[in-house]
Motif scaffolding. Structure first.
Motif, PDB file in Angstrom:
ATOM      1  N   UNK A 305       0.829  -1.200   0.000  1.00 36.84           N
ATOM      2  CA  UNK A 305       0.000   0.000   0.000  1.00 36.84           C
ATOM      3  C   UNK A 305       0.868   1.257   0.000  1.00 36.84           C
ATOM      4  N   UNK A 306       2.010   1.159  -0.626  1.00 37.45           N
ATOM      5  CA  UNK A 306       2.897   2.316  -0.792  1.00 37.45           C
ATOM      6  C   UNK A 306       3.492   2.250  -2.183  1.00 37.45           C
ATOM      7  N   UNK A 307       3.493   3.374  -2.859  1.00 36.06           N
ATOM      8  CA  UNK A 307       4.113   3.439  -4.175  1.00 36.06           C
ATOM      9  C   UNK A 307       5.594   3.716  -4.042  1.00 36.06           C
ATOM     10  N   UNK A 308       6.365   3.198  -4.995  1.00 37.32           N
ATOM     11  CA  UNK A 308       7.801   3.476  -5.056  1.00 37.32           C
ATOM     12  C   UNK A 308       8.056   4.352  -6.272  1.00 37.32           C
ATOM     13  N   UNK A 309       8.778   5.426  -6.080  1.00 37.40           N
ATOM     14  CA  UNK A 309       9.054   6.331  -7.191  1.00 37.40           C
ATOM     15  C   UNK A 309      10.296   7.147  -6.899  1.00 37.40           C
ATOM     16  N   UNK A 310      10.817   7.786  -7.941  1.00 39.46           N
ATOM     17  CA  UNK A 310      11.877   8.773  -7.776  1.00 39.46           C
ATOM     18  C   UNK A 310      11.319  10.114  -8.219  1.00 39.46           C
ATOM     19  N   UNK A 311      11.124  11.007  -7.259  1.00 37.49           N
ATOM     20  CA  UNK A 311      10.591  12.333  -7.567  1.00 37.49           C
ATOM     21  C   UNK A 311      11.648  13.178  -8.254  1.00 37.49           C
ATOM     22  N   UNK A 312      11.196  13.980  -9.210  1.00 37.90           N
ATOM     23  CA  UNK A 312      12.063  14.928  -9.907  1.00 37.90           C
ATOM     24  C   UNK A 312      11.550  16.338  -9.608  1.00 37.90           C
ATOM     25  N   UNK A 313      12.376  17.159  -9.019  1.00 35.35           N
ATOM     26  CA  UNK A 313      11.934  18.496  -8.653  1.00 35.35           C
ATOM     27  C   UNK A 313      11.678  19.319  -9.915  1.00 35.35           C
ATOM     28  N   UNK A 314      10.410  19.666 -10.127  1.00 33.73           N
ATOM     29  CA  UNK A 314      10.050  20.406 -11.332  1.00 33.73           C
ATOM     30  C   UNK A 314      10.393  21.883 -11.214  1.00 33.73           C
ATOM     31  N   UNK A 316      13.404  22.729 -10.607  1.00 32.16           N
ATOM     32  CA  UNK A 316      14.843  22.683 -10.854  1.00 32.16           C
ATOM     33  C   UNK A 316      15.098  22.216 -12.279  1.00 32.16           C
ATOM     34  N   UNK A 317      15.878  22.962 -13.042  1.00 35.22           N
ATOM     35  CA  UNK A 317      16.246  22.499 -14.378  1.00 35.22           C
ATOM     36  C   UNK A 317      17.153  21.277 -14.256  1.00 35.22           C
ATOM     37  N   UNK A 318      17.039  20.294 -15.128  1.00 39.01           N
ATOM     38  CA  UNK A 318      16.228  20.237 -16.349  1.00 39.01           C
ATOM     39  C   UNK A 318      14.852  19.600 -16.144  1.00 39.01           C
ATOM     40  N   UNK A 319      14.467  19.351 -14.855  1.00 33.48           N
ATOM     41  CA  UNK A 319      13.251  18.569 -14.611  1.00 33.48           C
ATOM     42  C   UNK A 319      11.980  19.396 -14.740  1.00 33.48           C
ATOM     43  N   UNK A 320      12.131  20.680 -15.081  1.00 30.19           N
ATOM     44  CA  UNK A 320      10.963  21.487 -15.413  1.00 30.19           C
ATOM     45  C   UNK A 320      10.469  21.192 -16.830  1.00 30.19           C
ATOM     46  N   UNK A 321      11.241  20.409 -17.576  1.00 28.68           N
ATOM     47  CA  UNK A 321      10.904  20.063 -18.968  1.00 28.68           C
ATOM     48  C   UNK A 321      10.275  18.670 -19.001  1.00 28.68           C
ATOM     49  N   UNK A 322       9.041  18.580 -19.478  1.00 32.19           N
ATOM     50  CA  UNK A 322       8.337  17.305 -19.505  1.00 32.19           C
ATOM     51  C   UNK A 322       9.081  16.258 -20.325  1.00 32.19           C
ATOM     52  N   UNK A 323       9.810  16.689 -21.349  1.00 26.19           N
ATOM     53  CA  UNK A 323      10.553  15.726 -22.171  1.00 26.19           C
ATOM     54  C   UNK A 323      11.642  15.034 -21.356  1.00 26.19           C
ATOM     55  N   UNK A 324      12.278  15.782 -20.473  1.00 22.48           N
ATOM     56  CA  UNK A 324      13.305  15.186 -19.604  1.00 22.48           C
ATOM     57  C   UNK A 324      12.667  14.190 -18.661  1.00 22.48           C
ATOM     58  N   UNK A 325      11.542  14.559 -18.069  1.00 22.96           N
ATOM     59  CA  UNK A 325      10.876  13.666 -17.127  1.00 22.96           C
ATOM     60  C   UNK A 325      10.390  12.398 -17.809  1.00 22.96           C
ATOM     61  N   UNK A 326       9.882  12.546 -19.013  1.00 29.68           N
ATOM     62  CA  UNK A 326       9.436  11.360 -19.746  1.00 29.68           C
ATOM     63  C   UNK A 326      10.622  10.487 -20.138  1.00 29.68           C
ATOM     64  N   UNK A 327      11.741  11.113 -20.497  1.00 30.81           N
ATOM     65  CA  UNK A 327      12.956  10.359 -20.824  1.00 30.81           C
ATOM     66  C   UNK A 327      13.429   9.560 -19.615  1.00 30.81           C
ATOM     67  N   UNK A 475       8.292  16.499  -5.499  1.00 24.48           N
ATOM     68  CA  UNK A 475       8.606  17.058  -6.822  1.00 24.48           C
ATOM     69  C   UNK A 475       8.301  18.552  -6.875  1.00 24.48           C
ATOM     70  N   UNK A 476       7.629  19.061  -5.813  1.00 21.56           N
ATOM     71  CA  UNK A 476       7.196  20.465  -5.770  1.00 21.56           C
ATOM     72  C   UNK A 476       6.265  20.788  -6.946  1.00 21.56           C
ATOM     73  N   UNK A 477       5.404  19.841  -7.286  1.00 23.01           N
ATOM     74  CA  UNK A 477       4.465  20.025  -8.379  1.00 23.01           C
ATOM     75  C   UNK A 477       3.517  21.184  -8.053  1.00 23.01           C
ATOM     76  N   UNK A 478       3.318  22.069  -9.019  1.00 25.61           N
ATOM     77  CA  UNK A 478       2.509  23.262  -8.805  1.00 25.61           C
ATOM     78  C   UNK A 478       1.763  23.579 -10.090  1.00 25.61           C
ATOM     79  N   UNK A 479       0.481  23.202 -10.118  1.00 30.20           N
ATOM     80  CA  UNK A 479      -0.364  23.425 -11.284  1.00 30.20           C
ATOM     81  C   UNK A 479      -1.691  23.984 -10.785  1.00 30.20           C
ATOM     82  N   UNK A 480      -1.916  25.297 -10.896  1.00 26.36           N
ATOM     83  CA  UNK A 480      -3.141  25.914 -10.359  1.00 26.36           C
ATOM     84  C   UNK A 480      -4.420  25.284 -10.889  1.00 26.36           C
TER      85      UNK A 480
END
Length: 564
Positions: A305-314, A316-327, A475-480
Motif C-alpha cells: 500500500x505504498x508506491x515506489x518512485x523517484x521524484x524529480x523536482x520540477x 529545478x532544471x532540467x526537470x521542469x521540462x516534460x521531455x526530460x521527465x518522460x525520458x 517534486x514540488x508540483x505546482x499546477x493551479x
C-alpha cells in the motif's frame, strides 16, 4: 459504492462492537496472557514523535496503543472472519467496514452539521504525575481537535473545513463545517492526525513518551530509541470481542513489544528462531529461504500500500521540462527491476492509485498510449527526448534515498546503471530516515528523491502528492488548474462523480510524469501458528494496528510444544 460520508448523511451507519464469527472459533478458545513480539511494517524506523500535534505520519503506529480515535476499521468484516476486506491499507477504510471506536453513533442534522454521540464509561487510567483516572468526555474531543487546528506544524488547509467543534453535552460533540470536504472522516475521524489526546498529557508534555496516556488497549511502559517500544495491558480498557456467543474483555495479551531492527538479516534470524511472533515486512527475495528454514510459519502476501518512485523536482532544471521527465521514465526497464529486485513479486503499475481502490483504479492497459509509453523500456526514445530538450550529453544530479531501506539501496544502483546508458549520472546520497524525511518536509530534498509513499486513500493520494504546499510533494508540483480540480473533488458529495474526476486527474499526472514511476512490490507477512485470531491484517485505520493487536491471543501450549 457508498462512501462512509454518504452513509452517515443518510443516517444508515451505526457503530457496533466487532463480532468475530465461527472463523475465530476454529482457532480455539481465546486465551489471556503472554507477550506479542513484533517486527512491524516499520521495523527499521524508531518512533519519530509522541505528540499528534507534530503531524508526524507514524504517530498512530507508536502512540495508537493509548490514543484512540472516533472511528476504526470493523474487523468483523475481515477476510479471516468471512468478510471481503484484508485490512492492509495504510489509511483506507472502505465505507462498509467502519465502526465507532470512541464514537457510539452519529448523524448529519443538516448538510454541514454532524452530531456524534460518544461512548459512556470509557476511562482514562491513572498516570502518576500526569493525570488521575477519569471518564473520557466530549470536551476531550473538542480540545484535541482544536489543538490540531492550532498546531504550527499542521498540513496547510487540512482542517480548514471545520467552522467549530462544540460539546453539546458531556457525551455529545457537534462539528459544524464551513464547507463540505470529502476527506472529513479521514482527516479528523480515523486518519493519521485524529488521536484524542487529553489536556493533562499536553500540560505534562505530550512529546515525552513517559507522559503518553489514553483510553486505548495498551499503555506505553518503556521506549528505547532505536531498539524497542514496550506496552502493557490497560486493565480498565472498555472494548470487548464477541466470539462464539461469548463476550471477551480486550486485550488478550499482557504485553506487546515492538522491536526496531535496521539490519534485515537480524530480523529474519529473530523470526526463524521464534523470538519474533510476527514479522510484517519481508523482502520477496527472502521468502523461499524462510519457508524452507521455518516451514511452520504462516504467510500472507498483498500488494504494498505504498508506491515506489523517484521524484524529480520540477522547480529545478532540467526537470521542469516534460521531455526530460518522460525520458527518465522510458530509460528504466521495470520488468528487469521486478525480476532482479523483487524476485518477480511486484507489479509494473500500482501508483498513484492502488488496484484495491475499486471504482477509482484503472489498469495500465486502459491508460492512453502516452502513459503506456512511459512504462515501456525505450532508451533510444529517452536519448532522443533528452536531445530535443537540449541535453544530448545528459547531465549529473544528486539522488537521495533512505538508507534503512535495503531494497532501495539495491534499486538506486540499478537505476544508476540505466541512466548511465543515456548519459545521466547519479550522485547517490544515502540518508538516515529522520534526515531523509526532514529533507522532504522542509522542501530541501535533492532534485532526485527516491522513496516509498503510502497511497493513503484514493482522494488523498492525488492531493498530497500533486498539490502545491502539501508535505508529501517532493517534486514540488505546482499546477493551479490541477489544484482547482482537486478542490472541486473535495467539495463533491457524490462518490461516483469523484471517481470519474480522479480517474481523469490520475491519467493526466501520470503523463506529465513528475515522478519516475517504479514497480509496486508485494508485501509479505509471516507469523508463527501460536499467534491466533490473525491472518496478516496490518491496519484498521491510518497506520493503526492496535485494534488488530488487541484481538490477538497466544496459544501458550502450542508455543511450548514447538520449543519456542
Amino acid at each position: 459504492m457508498k462512501t462512509f460520508s454518504s452513509c452517515l448523511h443518510a443516517g444508515a451507519l451505526a457503530a457496533a462492537i466487532a463480532v468475530a464469527p465461527a472463523a475465530a472459533l476454529a482457532q480455539g478458545k481465546p486465551q489471556y496472557g503472554g507477550e506479542l513480539r513484533l517486527g512491524t511494517v516499520y521495523v527499521g524506523i524508531s518512533a519519530l514523535s509522541w505528540d499528534p500535534a507534530d503531524y508526524n505520519w507514524k504517530i498512530n503506529h507508536d502512540a495508537g496503543a493509548e490514543y484512540e480515535v472516533l472511528w476504526a476499521g470493523d474487523l468483523s468484516k475481515s477476510v479471516k472472519n468471512g468478510g471481503k476486506h484484508r485490512f492492509v491499507a495504510d489509511a483506507w477504510l472502505p465505507s462498509d467496514a467502519i465502526r465507532g471506536e470512541l464514537a457510539e453513533s452519529w448523524k448529519w442534522t443538516d448538510p454541514l452539521t454532524l452530531e456524534i454521540k460518544l461512548r459512556k464509561g470509557v476511562m482514562y487510567p491513572e498516570k502518576p504525575g500526569v493525570m488521575k483516572s477519569r471518564e473520557f468526555v466530549a470536551d476531550d474531543v473538542v480540545y484535541a481537535v482544536e489543538r490540531q487546528q492550532k498546531s504550527p506544524k499542521k498540513i496547510p488547509e487540512y482542517l480548514d473545513h471545520i467552522a467549530k467543534v462544540t460539546a453539546k453535552d458531556k457525551h455529545t460533540v457537534v462539528f459544524n463545517f464551513k464547507h463540505y470536504n470529502a476527506e472529513w472522516d479521514y482527516r479528523w475521524g480515523w486518519g493519521y492526525y485524529s488521536a484524542i489526546v487529553p489536556k493533562e498529557v499536553v500540560e505534562a508534555g505530550a512529546s515525552n513518551w513517559k507522559n503518553v496516556n489514553g483510553t486505548g488497549p495498551f499503555l506505553l511502559q518503556d521506549f528505547q530509541a532505536g531498539n524497542s517500544n514496550t506496552y502493557v495491558k490497560n486493565p480498565i480498557y472498555w472494548d470487548k470481542e464477541k466470539i462464539g456467543g461469548q463476550e471477551y474483555k480486550l486485550p488478550f495479551v499482557d504485553k506487546v513489544t515492538y522491536r526496531t531492527i535496521k539490519d534485515e538479516a537480524t530480523r529474519y534470524s529473530l523470526l526463524r528462531t521464534g523470538k519474533l511472533d510476527i514479522l510484517e515486512v519481508i523482502r520477496a527475495s527472502e521468502v523461499e529461504d524462510l519457508k524452507k528454514q521455518a516451514p511452520q510459519l504462516k504467510w500472507s502476501r498483498t500488494l504494498a500500500m505504498a508506491g515506489t518512485y523517484m521524484a524529480m523536482r520540477v522547480d529545478t532544471k532540467p526537470f521542469d521540462d516534460i521531455r526530460v521527465r518522460q525520458a527518465m521514465n522510458m530509460a528504466v526497464d521495470r520488468q528487469a527491476i521486478i525480476k532482479s529486485i523483487y524476485s518477480g513479486h511486484a507489479e509494473v503499475f500500482g501508483f498513484p492509485m492502488h488496484p484495491d481502490y475499486v471504482g477509482y483504479f484503472e489498469p495500465l492497459s486502459a491508460m492512453p498510449k502516452a502513459v503506456q509509453d512511459l512504462f515501456t523500456y525505450n532508451p533510444t526514445k529517452a536519448k532522443q527526448l533528452l536531445a530535443e530538450a537540449g541535453y544530448p550529453n545528459g547531465f549529473t544530479f544528486k539522488v537521495q534515498y533512505n538508507s534503512v531501506n535495503g531494497t532501495h539501496a539495491d534499486l538506486v544502483q540499478m537505476l544508476a546503471a540505466y541512466y548511465d546508458k543515456i548519459g545521466v549520472k547519479l550522485e547517490i546520497q544515502p540518508m538516515e530516515y529522520p534526515a531523509f524525511l526532514s529533507a522532504m518536509t522542509t522542501r530541501t530534498n535533492a532534485p532526485l528523491y527516491l522513496m516509498d509513499n503510502g497511497h493513503t486513500n484514493p482522494t488523498t493520494s492525488i492531493r498530497k502528492n500533486f498539490v502545491k504546499g502539501q508535505v508529501w510533494n517532493p517534486s514540488q508540483w505546482d499546477d493551479p488548474a490541477f489544484e482547482r480540480r482537486m478542490n472541486e473533488v473535495l467539495a463533491e458529495r457524490d462518490e461516483g462523480k469523484r471517481q470519474i474526476a480522479l480517474k481523469v486527474m490520475t491519467r493526466e499526472i501520470l503523463e506529465k510524469a513528475p515522478y519516475v514511476w517504479l514497480p509496486t512490490p508485494y508485501n509479505h507477512v509471516a507469523w508463527w501458528p501460536w499467534v491466533k485470531n490473525y491472518d496478516g491484517e496490518l491496519r484498521a485505520g491510518a497506520v493503526r494496528p492496535w485494534p488488530i493487536y488487541s484481538r490477538i491471543w497466544i496459544d501458550q501450549e502450542m508455543k511450548k510444544k514447538m520449543g519456542k
